[in-house]
Design an enzyme around this catalytic site. Structure first.
Site, PDB file in Angstrom:
ATOM      1  NE  ARG A  66      -4.079   1.798   2.303  1.00  0.00           N
ATOM      2  CZ  ARG A  66      -4.189   2.893   3.071  1.00  0.00           C
ATOM      3  NH1 ARG A  66      -3.268   3.161   3.968  1.00  0.00           N
ATOM      4  NH2 ARG A  66      -5.228   3.679   2.941  1.00  0.00           N
ATOM      5  CB  ILE A  96      -5.019   5.720  -0.772  1.00  0.00           C
ATOM      6  CG1 ILE A  96      -4.997   4.216  -0.992  1.00  0.00           C
ATOM      7  CG2 ILE A  96      -4.285   6.084   0.475  1.00  0.00           C
ATOM      8  CD1 ILE A  96      -3.581   3.656  -1.168  1.00  0.00           C
ATOM      9  CB  SER A  97     -10.344   3.646   0.423  1.00  0.00           C
ATOM     10  OG  SER A  97     -11.061   4.381  -0.527  1.00  0.00           O
ATOM     11  CD  GLN A  98     -11.098   2.786   7.767  1.00  0.00           C
ATOM     12  OE1 GLN A  98     -12.019   3.511   7.419  1.00  0.00           O
ATOM     13  NE2 GLN A  98     -11.065   2.169   8.931  1.00  0.00           N
ATOM     14  N   PRO A  99      -7.798   0.877   4.644  1.00  0.00           N
ATOM     15  CG  PRO A  99      -5.669   0.268   5.391  1.00  0.00           C
ATOM     16  CD  PRO A  99      -6.693   1.353   5.488  1.00  0.00           C
TER      17      PRO A  99
END
Length: 135
Positions: free
Chosen positions: A59, A87-90
């Site tokens: 990531r 970038i979206s939360q995992p």
């Protein structure tokens, strides 16, 4: 003698740089492993293919350098990537991906590429990923 000393200095410097990179890679790998366990598996994502994909994709490489130092690439939060995007939360990436229930022969159209991280995760799970980004 001077050539020998320069060569030893070069080898010593190169070894230090290589060691530093190896340590950074180990730190990122450790952080990614922790992210998958604590943020994804412990929150109920059980699909082994999704877990493997999230474990495999680095990531931090999808976060621009200027944000990589300021934000934790493997933290439990979205991270800015520039131009007002994140970038979206995992966990959200894992949840959206698991809900798709992708099969290896599937093709996916993703609208809003962003950093490309989610597309990379999807690519581990299906035959083809097409993605479009306005920026």
């Amino acid at each position: 003698m001077a050539t020998c000393c320069c060569l030893l200095l070069f080898l010593g410097f190169y070894g230090a740089v290589a060691w530093g990179e190896s340590t950074a890679v180990q730190n990122y790998n450790s952080a990614r492993k922790k992210m998958v366990k604590e943020q994804i598996s412990n929150r109920g994502i059980k699909d082994p293919r999704v877990i493997r994909a999230m474990s495999a994709i680095p990531r931090h490489e999808f976060i621009p350098d200027e944000y990589r130092q300021q934000y934790n690439a493997y933290g439990d939060a979205p991270v800015p990537i520039g131009d007002g995007q994140t970038i979206s939360q995992p966990y959200i990436v894992a949840l959206m991906t698991s809900l798709l229930k992708l099969q290896p022969e599937d093709k996916v159209l993703e609208i809003g590429t962003g950093s490309g991280y989610h597309a990379a995760v999807l690519a581990k799970l299906c035959q083809e990923v097409y993605t479009v980004e306005i920026l």
